[in-house]
Design a protein around this motif. Structure first.
Motif, short mmCIF file in Angstrom:
data_model
loop_
_atom_site.label_atom_id
_atom_site.label_comp_id
_atom_site.label_asym_id
_atom_site.label_seq_id
_atom_site.Cartn_x
_atom_site.Cartn_y
_atom_site.Cartn_z
N THR A 146 11.29 -6.67 -36.92
CA THR A 146 11.38 -7.02 -35.49
C THR A 146 10.75 -8.40 -35.25
N LEU A 147 9.85 -8.83 -36.17
CA LEU A 147 9.19 -10.13 -36.01
C LEU A 147 10.16 -11.30 -36.18
N LEU A 148 11.34 -11.04 -36.75
CA LEU A 148 12.27 -12.13 -37.06
C LEU A 148 12.87 -12.79 -35.82
N LYS A 188 -0.57 -14.93 -34.94
CA LYS A 188 -1.39 -15.04 -36.16
C LYS A 188 -0.53 -14.92 -37.41
N SER A 189 -0.88 -15.68 -38.45
CA SER A 189 -0.10 -15.60 -39.69
C SER A 189 -0.88 -14.89 -40.79
N ASP A 190 -2.09 -14.41 -40.45
CA ASP A 190 -2.88 -13.75 -41.50
C ASP A 190 -3.08 -12.27 -41.17
N LEU A 197 6.83 -13.37 -41.37
CA LEU A 197 5.83 -14.35 -40.91
C LEU A 197 6.21 -15.75 -41.34
N ILE A 198 6.72 -15.88 -42.58
CA ILE A 198 7.11 -17.21 -43.06
C ILE A 198 8.23 -17.78 -42.17
N THR A 199 9.17 -16.91 -41.79
CA THR A 199 10.29 -17.43 -40.98
C THR A 199 9.82 -17.86 -39.59
N ARG A 200 8.89 -17.12 -39.02
CA ARG A 200 8.50 -17.44 -37.64
C ARG A 200 7.43 -18.54 -37.57
N TRP A 242 3.61 -20.83 -47.67
CA TRP A 242 3.95 -21.78 -46.61
C TRP A 242 5.23 -22.51 -47.00
N THR A 243 5.84 -23.13 -45.99
CA THR A 243 7.09 -23.85 -46.28
C THR A 243 7.26 -25.01 -45.32
N ASP A 244 7.86 -26.10 -45.84
CA ASP A 244 8.26 -27.20 -44.95
C ASP A 244 9.74 -27.05 -44.66
#
Ligand SMILES: CC(=O)N[C@H]1[C@@H](OP(=O)(O)OP(=O)(O)OC[C@H]2O[C@@H](n3ccc(=O)[nH]c3=O)[C@H](O)[C@@H]2O)O[C@H](CO)[C@@H](O)[C@@H]1O
Ligand SMILES: C=C(OP(=O)(O)O)C(=O)O
Length: 419
Positions: free
Chosen positions: A32-34, A81-83, A102-105, A148-150
């Motif tokens: 659902t976070l997507l 929050k990402s953690d 989380l990575i996508t958002r 993490w991602t750029d």
């Protein structure tokens, strides 16, 4: 401390309704976070693991409202929050499934390594392999996975083993990356299919669902939706074994006959009579002593590892010798030592257990080491002579909603006692 006190020997009879699937609810709640818009998820079982996932999402800032029993509305726009906290992740490995979303958002995630558990070491290397192929950078330090991602990009991922969790994490991440991502040797479990169906209801385009090659045509934006999750085939299988081991006659409602094919086939080999009552209901009856048979756990559509302990209990009472081979987890025989306290004859040799059937089990005190081990001990107690006290039932509450109430309604003598 809580325990189940069971007086064995009552044949179960009547009707039991199966609830929503734990292993579908957990990834779908994470998924659902997507989107940024709310989703309504129905048929969510009332389990400790579901509560843990809800706490994980709330800890990330997400608002969750209970609309009715089993129905929740999730508002992922407030994700900040990402953690994810160690106290929650260590309770339940499936919390690691928030990493992909989380990575996508937020373009980053810091999630504790979920660690091993009573059934094996359970690494997450295949999840990480998938992330790396999709443009995520990953480092591990002090027991945490930092991702993490750029720039995410689509990719082709071959899984060395069809891991359920890795397929789910990768599928979630890929569904918001424009382009085609391929997962080869993907898991085919019905719960993976349910997650894919949820992602498609959110707007993703996915092909090959339920096969070993899943192709995800990502789209930059997904939208919240209204979705009802599938029922729990492992809960259904556990009630089938409860009926069989007590020589009962039980209708099990809320089943998917195809998803349960391996379980039904093995029960029939053991001597249970099973008939299809309707598209979502079966009737099981067992009047003879169980017959010995061999079982090997495999990824779906093979026999599920999550039913291995329960079938071992049934085969302990069989006429003959059965060999049970566990190929999915390296250490999933912790129930053997406790079953031995009830008079079984089992010899574990590496990944196989040789089960020599005995005529009866005897009630005593036993302790669950994990969820399905707990279910196996409850089943043993239902069939045993005398009284069985099952300790460690928080493990059982992770994955069965109202187990003792449902069994009691079928005529079992079982109660939850607070000591
Ligand atoms: C919440 C949930 O859905 N849990 C189910 C899920 O767990 P889970 O998703 O953890 O199980 P996996 O399919 O990933 O694990 C299967 C095997 O693959 C190994 N592995 C997995 C990932 C990885 O990165 N590296 C690796 O080596 C595991 O250690 C294990 O030996 O599928 C299992 C297998 O059907 C079920 O028993 C669990 O009930
Ligand atoms: C092993 C199980 O669950 P989990 O992956 O959540 O530990 C299970 O449901 O039997």
């Amino acid at each position: 401390m809580e325990k189940f006190v069971i007086n064995g020997g009552n044949p179960l009879a009547g009707l039991v309704e199966i609830g929503g699937s734990k292993n579908a609810a957990l990834p779908i709640l994470a998924a659902t976070l997507l989107s940024e818009t709310p989703s309504i998820i129905r048929n969510i079982p009332d389990l400790l693991d579901v509560n843990t996932m809800i706490l994980v999402l709330q800890g990330l800032g997400v608002k969750i409202e209970k609309l009715a029993e089993g129905t929740f509305q999730i508002f992922p726009d407030s994700l900040i929050k990402s953690d994810a906290p160690y106290e929650l992740i260590r309770k339940m490995r499936a919390s690691f499934l928030v990493t992909g979303p989380l990575i996508t958002r937020l373009k980053r995630a810091q999630v504790p390594l979920p660690g091993g558990c009573a059934i094996g070491s359970r690494p997450i290397d295949l999840h990480i392999k998938g992330f790396l192929h999709l443009g995520v950078q990953v480092s591990m330090h002090s027991g945490y996975v930092e991702a993490w991602t750029d720039q995410l990009h689509p990719g082709e991922i071959y899984l060395d083993f069809p891991s359920v969790g890795a397929t789910e994490n990768i599928m979630m991440l890929a569904s918001v990356i424009p382009g085609d991502t391929v997962i080869a040797n993907a898991a085919r479990e019905p719960e993976v299919t349910d997650l894919a169906n949820f992602l498609m209801a959110m707007g993703a385009k996915i092909e090959g669902v339920g096969t070993d090659t899943i192709v995800i045509y990502g789209t930059p934006k997904l939208y919240g939706c209204d979705y009802s999750i599938i029922n729990d085939r492992i809960e259904a299988g556990t009630f089938c074994v409860a009926a069989a081991i007590t020589g009962g006659d039980v209708e099990i409602k809320g089943v998917n006959h195809i998803a349960m094919r391996s379980i039904i086939t093995k029960l029939e080999e053991i001597g249970a009579k099973i008939s299809k009552v309707s598209e979502d209901s079966l009737f099981i009856s067992m009047k003879e002593r169980p017959r010995a048979t061999d079982i090997k756990t495999m990824p779906y559509p093979g026999f599920p590892t999550d039913m291995q302990a329960q079938f071992m209990t049934l085969l302990c009472l069989a006429d003959g010798v059965s060999v049970i081979t566990e190929t999915v987890f390296e250490n999933r025989f912790a129930h053997v030592g406790e079953l031995e306290r009830m008079g079984v004859n089992i010899k574990v040799e590496g990944r196989s257990a040789v089960v020599v059937g005995v005529e009866k089990l005897t009630g005593t005190q036993v302790t669950a080491s994990d969820l399905r081990a707990g279910a196996a001990l409850v089943l043993a107690g239902l069939a045993a002579e005398g009284t069985t006290d099952v300790y460690g039932i928080s493990h059982v509450d992770r994955g069965y909603a109202n187990l003792e109430k449902k069994l009691h309604k079928l005529g079992a003598s079982i109660k939850r006692v607070y000591e």
